[in-house]
Scaffold this active site. Sequence first.
Site, PDB file in Angstrom:
ATOM      1  N   GLU A 290       0.873  -1.193   0.000  1.00 15.37           N
ATOM      2  CA  GLU A 290       0.000   0.000   0.000  1.00 15.37           C
ATOM      3  C   GLU A 290       0.897   1.226   0.000  1.00 15.37           C
ATOM      4  O   GLU A 290       1.695   1.398   0.921  1.00 15.37           O
ATOM      5  CB  GLU A 290      -0.901   0.010   1.235  1.00 15.37           C
ATOM      6  CG  GLU A 290      -1.804  -1.205   1.357  1.00 15.37           C
ATOM      7  CD  GLU A 290      -2.756  -1.371   0.189  1.00 15.37           C
ATOM      8  OE1 GLU A 290      -3.007  -0.380  -0.525  1.00 15.37           O
ATOM      9  OE2 GLU A 290      -3.220  -2.499  -0.021  1.00 15.37           O
ATOM     10  N   CYS A 324      -2.268   9.387   3.987  1.00 17.02           N
ATOM     11  CA  CYS A 324      -2.072   8.970   2.593  1.00 17.02           C
ATOM     12  C   CYS A 324      -3.274   9.372   1.754  1.00 17.02           C
ATOM     13  O   CYS A 324      -3.173   9.580   0.554  1.00 17.02           O
ATOM     14  CB  CYS A 324      -1.838   7.472   2.518  1.00 17.02           C
ATOM     15  SG  CYS A 324      -3.067   6.568   3.437  1.00 17.02           S
TER      16      CYS A 324
HETATM   17  N1  LIG Z   1      -1.738   3.480   0.832  1.00 18.86           N
HETATM   18  C1  LIG Z   1      -1.870   3.494   2.135  1.00 18.86           C
HETATM   19  O1  LIG Z   1      -2.752   2.855   2.704  1.00 18.86           O
HETATM   20  C2  LIG Z   1      -0.907   4.301   2.965  1.00 18.86           C
HETATM   21  C3  LIG Z   1      -1.176   4.483   4.319  1.00 18.86           C
HETATM   22  C4  LIG Z   1      -0.267   5.230   5.093  1.00 18.86           C
HETATM   23  C5  LIG Z   1       0.863   5.784   4.514  1.00 18.86           C
HETATM   24  N2  LIG Z   1       1.085   5.588   3.187  1.00 18.86           N
HETATM   25  C6  LIG Z   1       2.255   6.201   2.566  1.00 18.86           C
HETATM   26  O2  LIG Z   1       3.391   6.064   3.435  1.00 18.86           O
HETATM   27  C7  LIG Z   1       4.299   7.136   3.226  1.00 18.86           C
HETATM   28  C8  LIG Z   1       4.679   7.755   4.557  1.00 18.86           C
HETATM   29  O3  LIG Z   1       5.220   6.792   5.398  1.00 18.86           O
HETATM   30  P1  LIG Z   1       6.803   6.607   5.622  1.00 18.86           P
HETATM   31  O4  LIG Z   1       7.462   7.928   5.509  1.00 18.86           O
HETATM   32  O5  LIG Z   1       6.960   5.839   6.883  1.00 18.86           O
HETATM   33  O6  LIG Z   1       7.170   5.698   4.376  1.00 18.86           O
HETATM   34  P2  LIG Z   1       8.566   5.004   4.026  1.00 18.86           P
HETATM   35  O7  LIG Z   1       8.368   4.305   2.746  1.00 18.86           O
HETATM   36  O8  LIG Z   1       9.693   5.952   4.148  1.00 18.86           O
HETATM   37  O9  LIG Z   1       8.798   3.925   5.211  1.00 18.86           O
HETATM   38  C9  LIG Z   1       7.856   2.908   5.461  1.00 18.86           C
HETATM   39  C10 LIG Z   1       8.552   1.754   6.160  1.00 18.86           C
HETATM   40  O10 LIG Z   1       9.485   1.128   5.265  1.00 18.86           O
HETATM   41  C11 LIG Z   1      10.730   0.962   5.903  1.00 18.86           C
HETATM   42  N3  LIG Z   1      11.778   0.929   4.860  1.00 18.86           N
HETATM   43  C12 LIG Z   1      12.476   1.970   4.350  1.00 18.86           C
HETATM   44  N4  LIG Z   1      13.319   1.525   3.370  1.00 18.86           N
HETATM   45  C13 LIG Z   1      13.125   0.192   3.264  1.00 18.86           C
HETATM   46  C14 LIG Z   1      13.666  -0.823   2.428  1.00 18.86           C
HETATM   47  N5  LIG Z   1      14.580  -0.547   1.492  1.00 18.86           N
HETATM   48  N6  LIG Z   1      13.225  -2.092   2.572  1.00 18.86           N
HETATM   49  C15 LIG Z   1      12.287  -2.391   3.493  1.00 18.86           C
HETATM   50  N7  LIG Z   1      11.735  -1.481   4.329  1.00 18.86           N
HETATM   51  C16 LIG Z   1      12.148  -0.194   4.210  1.00 18.86           C
HETATM   52  C17 LIG Z   1      10.811   2.125   6.860  1.00 18.86           C
HETATM   53  O11 LIG Z   1      11.782   1.907   7.850  1.00 18.86           O
HETATM   54  C18 LIG Z   1       9.373   2.137   7.392  1.00 18.86           C
HETATM   55  O12 LIG Z   1       9.198   1.153   8.382  1.00 18.86           O
HETATM   56  C19 LIG Z   1       3.574   8.095   2.292  1.00 18.86           C
HETATM   57  O13 LIG Z   1       4.044   7.892   0.993  1.00 18.86           O
HETATM   58  C20 LIG Z   1       2.110   7.673   2.404  1.00 18.86           C
HETATM   59  O14 LIG Z   1       1.316   7.994   1.282  1.00 18.86           O
HETATM   60  C21 LIG Z   1       0.232   4.857   2.406  1.00 18.86           C
END
Ligand SMILES: NC(=O)c1ccc[n+]([C@@H]2O[C@H](COP(=O)([O-])OP(=O)(O)OC[C@H]3O[C@@H](n4cnc5c(N)ncnc54)[C@H](O)[C@@H]3O)[C@@H](O)[C@H]2O)c1
Length: 525
Positions: A290, A324
Site C-alpha cells: 500500500e 495517505c
Molecule cells: N496506501 C496506504 O494505505 C498508505 C497508508 C499510510 C501511509 N502511506 C504512505 O506512506 C508514506 C509515509 O510513510 P513513511 O514515511 O513511513 O514511508 P517510508 O516508505 O519511508 O517507510 C515505510 C517503512 O518502510 C521501511 N523501509 C524503508 N526503506 C526500506 C527498504 N529498502 N526495505 C524495506 N523497508 C524499508 C521504513 O523503515 C518504514 O518502516 C507516504 O508515501 C504515504 O502515502 C500509504
Amino acid sequence: MTVSAPPTTDFRNEPILELRRASARESLLAALRELDTRLPLSVPILVGGDRGAAEGVDSTDPGAPQRLVARAGRASEDDAAAAVDAAVRGFRDWGARPAAERAEVLRGAAARLRERRLELAALQVRECAKPWPEADGDVCEAIDFLEYYAREALALDRGRPLVQAPGERNTMRYVPRGVTVVISPWNFPLAIPCGMTAAGLAAGNAVVLKPAEQSPASAGALADALHAAGVPHDALALVPGYGDAGAALVRDPRVHVIAFTGSAPVGLEIVRAAAETAPGQDHVKRVVSEMGGKNCVILDSDADLDDAVPEIVYSAFGYAGQKCSAAARVLVHEAAADTLLERLAGAVRVLEVGQAESFATEVPAVIERDAQERVLRYREAASDRLAASAEPVPGEGWFAPPSVVAGLPEDSPVNREEIFGPLLSVTTVRDVDEAMDVVDSLPFALTGGLFSRSPTTVERVAAWSPVGNLYVNRGITGAMVGRQPFGGNRRSGSGSKAGGPDYLLQFVEPRVVTENTMRHGIPVE
Ligand SMILES: NC(=O)c1ccc[n+]([C@@H]2O[C@H](COP(=O)([O-])OP(=O)(O)OC[C@H]3O[C@@H](n4cnc5c(N)ncnc54)[C@H](O)[C@@H]3O)[C@@H](O)[C@H]2O)c1
C-alpha cells in the site's frame, strides 16, 4: 474453549471519544501528564520473548524535538534473521491452532487496547504530533482491525462453497502461508501496523513486525497487547529499526508474505527485491503493498461551496496533510474557481497551527526535519503562485505553514509528486471532463473526491474514476474499517483493500480437495 466471536455482520466500529465534552478532554490530558512522567519509553527488540537491544533509534516529539519520547533498539541483519528463526518455529504452533482460538486471542488484544486507549492516544500526540481527534481515531481503528479480522478469519475458515457432482465431494479451504513480515509507516502509528499484523495472525501466520523508525513506541504497545492476550512470543517478533532491517527481512528466503505500507519508492523496491527467488527458496513471496498518492478533489460548477470548503480544508490540512488519503489537489470548474479560491484562502489563513496536545490545534508540526524541508522546498518552487498561507508558525518544532497555491502548470512537480505535507494546489479546469483527464494522467490512484449536485455527473465520475476510494460530496479522509475498505490502484497499491472482506485472502493459500465418494466398502477403524 468458548468462542464468542460473532459473524462479520455483527461488527461495529469502535466509538470515538466525544471531545466536545470537557470530561473526555480532561481524561486525555491526564493520560498525557501521566505519560510524560514515564518518558522516554524503552522499546527493545523483542524476539522469542527475549528482550534485546533498546538503543540506536530515538523517537522524538515533532512539535518539541528536544523531547525524547522513546529509545528503541536498532535491529541489525542478524536480529532480522533471528526474528525469522523464531517465526519459523512459532508458525508451527500458531498456524495449527483452530481459527476460533486465534480469533479469540485477537479480540483479547482489542480489549487491551480499549483499556489503554487514553494512554495510547497520548503517546501518538507525543510520538507523531497527532492531534487528539486523529490520535483517538487511530486507536479506534486499531481496535476495529483486530475485531474485524478476527471475525473475517472465522468466515474464511469455513471455506467457500463449490459446485458438487454425484459421487464427488469438493472442498476449498484456506491455510496460512507462513512467515509474514509487516513493514509499517509512522503516520498511523498504531492502526496500520495493527491492521497488517492482525491480518497476518488471524489467518494463522507468524509475524515479524518492523515498525517505522519515527514511531517505535506505538508499535511496542501493540506487540505488548498481542502478547498479553496470548499470541506466543515466537509467533510475533518486534524488530524496531531503519530501512536496512526491513530490507533484510524482505530478502530472507524463509519469508512468505510481505505486508508493506509506506512510500511508493520503498514499496516498488520491496516488490523488486521480493521477486528474487533465492536458491533453496521453494515458494514465491507475496507482496501486499500500500503506497502513496496524489489525491485530487474535483469540484463542479454546481457544487455547494458551503459543504465543499470546510471538507477540502480538513482533507488537505488535517494532521498537516500527512494522511495517505489527504487532498493534494483541487481541480475546480472555471465557473466556480474564483469564488472557491477566495473562500479557501480565507479558511486557510485562519487555520490554527500549533502543538498537537492543544485541542484548538488544526495543523500540527510535520513528522521530522526532512519532512519540513521537503514541504518548504515544494512551497518555495511554487512561491510565485502562493494564494494563501497561515503564518507565522511556531519557531520550535518541525512546522510548515499550511499553504494553497493556484494556477501551476500541469507538469510542475508540485502537481505530480507526493509532497505529504500541508500544501494544496488548486487548478482551474474547463469542465469535469478536463478534470478527469488530469486525474487519469497521474501515476497514483489512491483516493479522490467529487463535489457535484448532478446525479448524472456523480454516476459518470464514479464509473470512470481509477482511484481506490472515491468520496462524493464529503471529505476524502477517514476511511472506516468495514464501511470503507481502503487501498489504492496503479502506483498507490498492489493489495486488496484493508479493512474489507478480501483482505485476508492475501495471507492464505487456497487448497482444494476432491474426493471420490463412490467407495467400495469402508474400512473399520
Ligand atoms: N496506501 C496506504 O494505505 C498508505 C497508508 C499510510 C501511509 N502511506 C504512505 O506512506 C508514506 C509515509 O510513510 P513513511 O514515511 O513511513 O514511508 P517510508 O516508505 O519511508 O517507510 C515505510 C517503512 O518502510 C521501511 N523501509 C524503508 N526503506 C526500506 C527498504 N529498502 N526495505 C524495506 N523497508 C524499508 C521504513 O523503515 C518504514 O518502516 C507516504 O508515501 C504515504 O502515502 C500509504
